[in-house]
Design a protein around this motif. Structure first.
Motif, PDB file in Angstrom:
ATOM      1  N   SER A  67      22.452  49.905  10.735  1.00 40.15           N
ATOM      2  CA  SER A  67      21.003  50.028  10.827  1.00 40.15           C
ATOM      3  C   SER A  67      20.350  48.704  11.201  1.00 40.15           C
ATOM      4  O   SER A  67      19.494  48.654  12.081  1.00 40.15           O
ATOM      5  CB  SER A  67      20.425  50.547   9.508  1.00 40.15           C
ATOM      6  OG  SER A  67      19.050  50.840   9.647  1.00 40.15           O
ATOM      7  N   ASN A  68      20.750  47.614  10.531  1.00 40.32           N
ATOM      8  CA  ASN A  68      20.188  46.287  10.840  1.00 40.32           C
ATOM      9  C   ASN A  68      20.917  45.702  12.050  1.00 40.32           C
ATOM     10  O   ASN A  68      21.740  44.798  11.955  1.00 40.32           O
ATOM     11  CB  ASN A  68      20.250  45.360   9.620  1.00 40.32           C
ATOM     12  CG  ASN A  68      21.591  45.332   8.925  1.00 40.32           C
ATOM     13  OD1 ASN A  68      22.344  46.301   8.944  1.00 40.32           O
ATOM     14  ND2 ASN A  68      21.916  44.221   8.302  1.00 40.32           N
ATOM     15  N   GLY A  69      20.569  46.253  13.221  1.00 42.83           N
ATOM     16  CA  GLY A  69      21.338  45.995  14.444  1.00 42.83           C
ATOM     17  C   GLY A  69      21.322  44.565  14.939  1.00 42.83           C
ATOM     18  O   GLY A  69      22.128  44.207  15.806  1.00 42.83           O
ATOM     19  N   HIS A  70      20.430  43.733  14.416  1.00 42.99           N
ATOM     20  CA  HIS A  70      20.398  42.342  14.867  1.00 42.99           C
ATOM     21  C   HIS A  70      21.665  41.575  14.487  1.00 42.99           C
ATOM     22  O   HIS A  70      21.955  40.535  15.076  1.00 42.99           O
ATOM     23  CB  HIS A  70      19.160  41.613  14.344  1.00 42.99           C
ATOM     24  CG  HIS A  70      19.019  41.629  12.864  1.00 42.99           C
ATOM     25  ND1 HIS A  70      18.463  42.688  12.171  1.00 42.99           N
ATOM     26  CD2 HIS A  70      19.361  40.719  11.916  1.00 42.99           C
ATOM     27  CE1 HIS A  70      18.467  42.423  10.883  1.00 42.99           C
ATOM     28  NE2 HIS A  70      19.011  41.224  10.695  1.00 42.99           N
ATOM     29  N   GLY A 112      32.804  52.260  20.006  1.00 41.39           N
ATOM     30  CA  GLY A 112      32.487  51.914  18.631  1.00 41.39           C
ATOM     31  C   GLY A 112      31.018  52.026  18.292  1.00 41.39           C
ATOM     32  O   GLY A 112      30.653  52.054  17.110  1.00 41.39           O
ATOM     33  N   ILE A 113      30.151  52.105  19.303  1.00 41.25           N
ATOM     34  CA  ILE A 113      28.705  52.160  19.078  1.00 41.25           C
ATOM     35  C   ILE A 113      28.234  53.604  19.206  1.00 41.25           C
ATOM     36  O   ILE A 113      28.325  54.202  20.283  1.00 41.25           O
ATOM     37  CB  ILE A 113      27.956  51.266  20.081  1.00 41.25           C
ATOM     38  CG1 ILE A 113      28.491  49.831  20.038  1.00 41.25           C
ATOM     39  CG2 ILE A 113      26.455  51.308  19.795  1.00 41.25           C
ATOM     40  CD1 ILE A 113      28.363  49.159  18.692  1.00 41.25           C
ATOM     41  N   ARG A 114      27.705  54.139  18.106  1.00 41.81           N
ATOM     42  CA  ARG A 114      27.259  55.538  18.115  1.00 41.81           C
ATOM     43  C   ARG A 114      25.741  55.687  18.036  1.00 41.81           C
ATOM     44  O   ARG A 114      25.228  56.805  18.085  1.00 41.81           O
ATOM     45  CB  ARG A 114      27.911  56.302  16.959  1.00 41.81           C
ATOM     46  CG  ARG A 114      29.398  56.542  17.166  1.00 41.81           C
ATOM     47  CD  ARG A 114      29.967  57.534  16.159  1.00 41.81           C
ATOM     48  NE  ARG A 114      31.291  57.969  16.563  1.00 41.81           N
ATOM     49  CZ  ARG A 114      32.432  57.370  16.217  1.00 41.81           C
ATOM     50  NH1 ARG A 114      32.379  56.290  15.460  1.00 41.81           N
ATOM     51  NH2 ARG A 114      33.584  57.829  16.628  1.00 41.81           N
ATOM     52  N   MET A 115      25.015  54.595  17.868  1.00 35.90           N
ATOM     53  CA  MET A 115      23.548  54.672  17.885  1.00 35.90           C
ATOM     54  C   MET A 115      22.975  53.328  18.322  1.00 35.90           C
ATOM     55  O   MET A 115      23.585  52.280  18.097  1.00 35.90           O
ATOM     56  CB  MET A 115      22.987  55.042  16.510  1.00 35.90           C
ATOM     57  CG  MET A 115      23.157  53.966  15.444  1.00 35.90           C
ATOM     58  SD  MET A 115      22.185  54.246  13.934  1.00 35.90           S
ATOM     59  CE  MET A 115      20.548  53.756  14.480  1.00 35.90           C
ATOM     60  N   ALA A 116      21.823  53.385  18.976  1.00 32.19           N
ATOM     61  CA  ALA A 116      21.070  52.174  19.251  1.00 32.19           C
ATOM     62  C   ALA A 116      20.379  51.757  17.959  1.00 32.19           C
ATOM     63  O   ALA A 116      19.795  52.587  17.268  1.00 32.19           O
ATOM     64  CB  ALA A 116      20.041  52.428  20.347  1.00 32.19           C
ATOM     65  N   SER A 117      20.477  50.482  17.618  1.00 28.27           N
ATOM     66  CA  SER A 117      19.872  50.044  16.364  1.00 28.27           C
ATOM     67  C   SER A 117      19.249  48.668  16.521  1.00 28.27           C
ATOM     68  O   SER A 117      19.572  47.921  17.434  1.00 28.27           O
ATOM     69  CB  SER A 117      20.915  50.028  15.234  1.00 28.27           C
ATOM     70  OG  SER A 117      21.993  49.183  15.523  1.00 28.27           O
ATOM     71  N   GLN A 122      15.933  52.923  10.649  1.00 30.25           N
ATOM     72  CA  GLN A 122      16.325  54.209  11.216  1.00 30.25           C
ATOM     73  C   GLN A 122      17.781  54.601  10.965  1.00 30.25           C
ATOM     74  O   GLN A 122      18.139  55.772  11.063  1.00 30.25           O
ATOM     75  CB  GLN A 122      16.064  54.205  12.725  1.00 30.25           C
ATOM     76  CG  GLN A 122      14.608  53.984  13.069  1.00 30.25           C
ATOM     77  CD  GLN A 122      14.353  53.945  14.564  1.00 30.25           C
ATOM     78  OE1 GLN A 122      15.239  54.188  15.364  1.00 30.25           O
ATOM     79  NE2 GLN A 122      13.121  53.623  14.944  1.00 30.25           N
ATOM     80  N   GLY A 123      18.618  53.622  10.648  1.00 31.44           N
ATOM     81  CA  GLY A 123      20.047  53.887  10.584  1.00 31.44           C
ATOM     82  C   GLY A 123      20.455  54.908   9.547  1.00 31.44           C
ATOM     83  O   GLY A 123      21.340  55.738   9.792  1.00 31.44           O
ATOM     84  N   LEU A 124      19.824  54.887   8.380  1.00 31.54           N
ATOM     85  CA  LEU A 124      20.192  55.828   7.332  1.00 31.54           C
ATOM     86  C   LEU A 124      19.876  57.259   7.753  1.00 31.54           C
ATOM     87  O   LEU A 124      20.647  58.176   7.469  1.00 31.54           O
ATOM     88  CB  LEU A 124      19.468  55.488   6.030  1.00 31.54           C
ATOM     89  CG  LEU A 124      19.829  56.384   4.844  1.00 31.54           C
ATOM     90  CD1 LEU A 124      21.306  56.247   4.471  1.00 31.54           C
ATOM     91  CD2 LEU A 124      18.947  56.076   3.641  1.00 31.54           C
ATOM     92  N   GLN A 156      10.423  54.711   6.247  1.00 32.97           N
ATOM     93  CA  GLN A 156      11.319  55.798   6.639  1.00 32.97           C
ATOM     94  C   GLN A 156      12.580  55.838   5.780  1.00 32.97           C
ATOM     95  O   GLN A 156      13.127  56.909   5.505  1.00 32.97           O
ATOM     96  CB  GLN A 156      11.694  55.666   8.118  1.00 32.97           C
ATOM     97  CG  GLN A 156      12.632  56.765   8.607  1.00 32.97           C
ATOM     98  CD  GLN A 156      12.880  56.697  10.097  1.00 32.97           C
ATOM     99  OE1 GLN A 156      12.046  56.236  10.853  1.00 32.97           O
ATOM    100  NE2 GLN A 156      14.033  57.169  10.540  1.00 32.97           N
ATOM    101  N   ASN A 157      13.045  54.652   5.361  1.00 35.85           N
ATOM    102  CA  ASN A 157      14.231  54.607   4.510  1.00 35.85           C
ATOM    103  C   ASN A 157      14.054  55.456   3.255  1.00 35.85           C
ATOM    104  O   ASN A 157      14.976  56.177   2.848  1.00 35.85           O
ATOM    105  CB  ASN A 157      14.531  53.162   4.086  1.00 35.85           C
ATOM    106  CG  ASN A 157      15.177  52.370   5.184  1.00 35.85           C
ATOM    107  OD1 ASN A 157      16.172  52.781   5.752  1.00 35.85           O
ATOM    108  ND2 ASN A 157      14.596  51.214   5.495  1.00 35.85           N
ATOM    109  N   TRP A 158      12.894  55.362   2.640  1.00 30.58           N
ATOM    110  CA  TRP A 158      12.695  56.028   1.353  1.00 30.58           C
ATOM    111  C   TRP A 158      12.589  57.540   1.523  1.00 30.58           C
ATOM    112  O   TRP A 158      13.014  58.306   0.649  1.00 30.58           O
ATOM    113  CB  TRP A 158      11.496  55.413   0.649  1.00 30.58           C
ATOM    114  CG  TRP A 158      11.794  53.967   0.374  1.00 30.58           C
ATOM    115  CD1 TRP A 158      11.417  52.886   1.119  1.00 30.58           C
ATOM    116  CD2 TRP A 158      12.647  53.468  -0.651  1.00 30.58           C
ATOM    117  NE1 TRP A 158      11.962  51.731   0.607  1.00 30.58           N
ATOM    118  CE2 TRP A 158      12.721  52.057  -0.478  1.00 30.58           C
ATOM    119  CE3 TRP A 158      13.346  54.052  -1.699  1.00 30.58           C
ATOM    120  CZ2 TRP A 158      13.469  51.238  -1.320  1.00 30.58           C
ATOM    121  CZ3 TRP A 158      14.097  53.247  -2.542  1.00 30.58           C
ATOM    122  CH2 TRP A 158      14.144  51.850  -2.345  1.00 30.58           C
TER     123      TRP A 158
END
Length: 281
Positions: A67-70, A112-117, A122-124, A156-158
Motif C-alpha cells: 500500500s505504501n508504494g513509495h 510481482g506487481i499486482r496493483m499500482a500503489s 488504498q492497498g488494504l 479509507q483504511n478505516w
C-alpha cells in the motif's frame, strides 16, 4: 527451518540495493525502504507460498499488496533477488520508460506487481478484494498487505478495516509498519494515531505485535504465528515496530530521509555499513 544467517546476508544486500537505486537517480524514498528490508526478505524468502513465474491472477499461491508504494526500492530489490526479474534491471529505477517506476505500477508489466500503489490508503481495500475472490474461488492461499503508519491517517483504511472484520475476511494478514515517521515529521506530531492495538481489537481484528521488525527471526516468527490465526473468522493484523533508515546510522530515527537521496559521500559511508554480500547489480 529458516537459515537466519543466510537471510541476514540477504537483508544486507537488499539495503545496499536500496541505497544504490536511490542514489543513482538522486530520487526516491530510502528511509522506509531500509526499515522494511527484514519484512520483505522474510515474506518472500521464507513465509509466502509464491511463484516467481509470475501470473497476475495469483491462483493457488499467496499474494502480496504494497500500500505504501513509495518504499518501492525495497520491493524491487527483493523481487529481483527472489527471481521475478533480472537483478540488473535495478539499474533502471525511476528512469524514463523503466518498468521500475518510483511508485509501482501495473501497465509496465513488471513481474510481482499486482496493483499500482503510492496514492496512500488504498492497498488494504485491494487486498480485501483479492482475499474475497480467493474465498469465492475456493483458493485456500493467503493475501498479505503492508501499510505505513502515516497512511493510517487516510479514512479509507478505516472503512476497509471495518469491512474486513464485518465480512469475516479471515484469509488476510495486514501488517502496519510502525516507524513513527512520515514525510512532515513524526506521526505523533502530524496526527497522533492513539492506541492502535485497542482500535484494531475494537474493529474486530485478531491483533499481533512484532516488537523488533528489524530482527529477521522475530519477523519470521511473527508472520508464521499470524498464519496460524487465519481461518478463524477474523482478519489478522500485525503491528510491526521498525526503525526508519535502519542499517545506516545517519538515516535512523528521523523523517529527514523519508524521501531524500544520499550524495556521493553519504552513499560511500552508507555502503561501508552494508558491505556487498550477494553481488551488486
Amino acid at each position: 527451518m529458516a537459515d537466519i544467517k543466510a537471510l541476514e546476508v540477504f537483508v544486507t544486500q537488499v539495503r545496499r540495493d536500496i541505497l544504490r537505486q536511490v542514489h543513482h537517480v538522486n530520487s526516491g524514498h530510502p528511509g522506509g525502504s531500509l526499515g522494511c528490508a527484514e519484512f520483505f526478505t522474510a515474506l518472500y524468502q521464507e513465509v509466502m507460498t509464491h511463484n516467481s513465474d509470475f501470473n497476475m491472477n495469483g491462483k493457488d499461491e499467496d499474494v502480496f499488496f504494497l500500500s505504501n508504494g513509495h518504499i518501492s526500492p525495497v520491493f524491487y530489490s527483493v523481487l529481483a533477488r527472489s527471481g521475478y526479474f533480472p537483478v540488473e534491471e535495478l539499474n533502471t529505477f525511476r528512469l524514463i520508460n523503466s518498468r521500475l517506476q518510483g511508485h509501482p505500477t501495473t501497465h509496465e508489466g513488471l513481474p510481482g506487481i499486482r496493483m499500482a500503489s503510492g496514492s496512500l490508503g488504498q492497498g488494504l481495500s485491494v487486498a480485501i478484494g483479492a482475499a474475497s475472490t480467493k474465498k469465492l474461488n475456493g483458493d485456500d492461499k493467503l493475501v498479505y498487505a503492508l501499510l505505513g503508519d502515516g497512511e493510517l491517517q487516510e479514512g479509507q483504511n478505516w472503512e476497509a478495516f471495518m469491512y474486513a472484520a464485518g465480512n469475516g475476511i479471515d484469509n488476510l494478514i495486514a501488517t502496519i509498519d510502525l516507524n513513527g515517521q512520515q514525510i512532515d515529521g513524526s506521526t505523533d506530531k502530524v496526527l497522533p494515531l492513539g492506541n492502535l492495538k485497542e482500535k484494531f481489537v475494537a474493529f474486530g481484528w485478531d491483533v499481533l505485535e512484532i516488537k523488533d521488525g528489524n530482527n529477521i527471526k522475530e519477523v519470521i516468527d511473527g508472520l508464521k504465528l499470524a498464519k496460524t490465526k487465519t481461518g478463524n473468522g477474523k482478519p489478522v493484523l500485525i503491528l510491526m515496530h521498525t526503525i526508519m533508515g535502519n542499517g545506516v546510522d545517519f538515516m535512523m530515527h528521523t523523517h529527514a530521509w523519508h524521501g531524500k537521496a544520499p550524495n556521493d559521500e553519504q552513499l560511500e559511508t552508507a555502503l561501508k555499513q552494508n558491505p556487498e554480500t550477494l553481488g551488486d547489480y
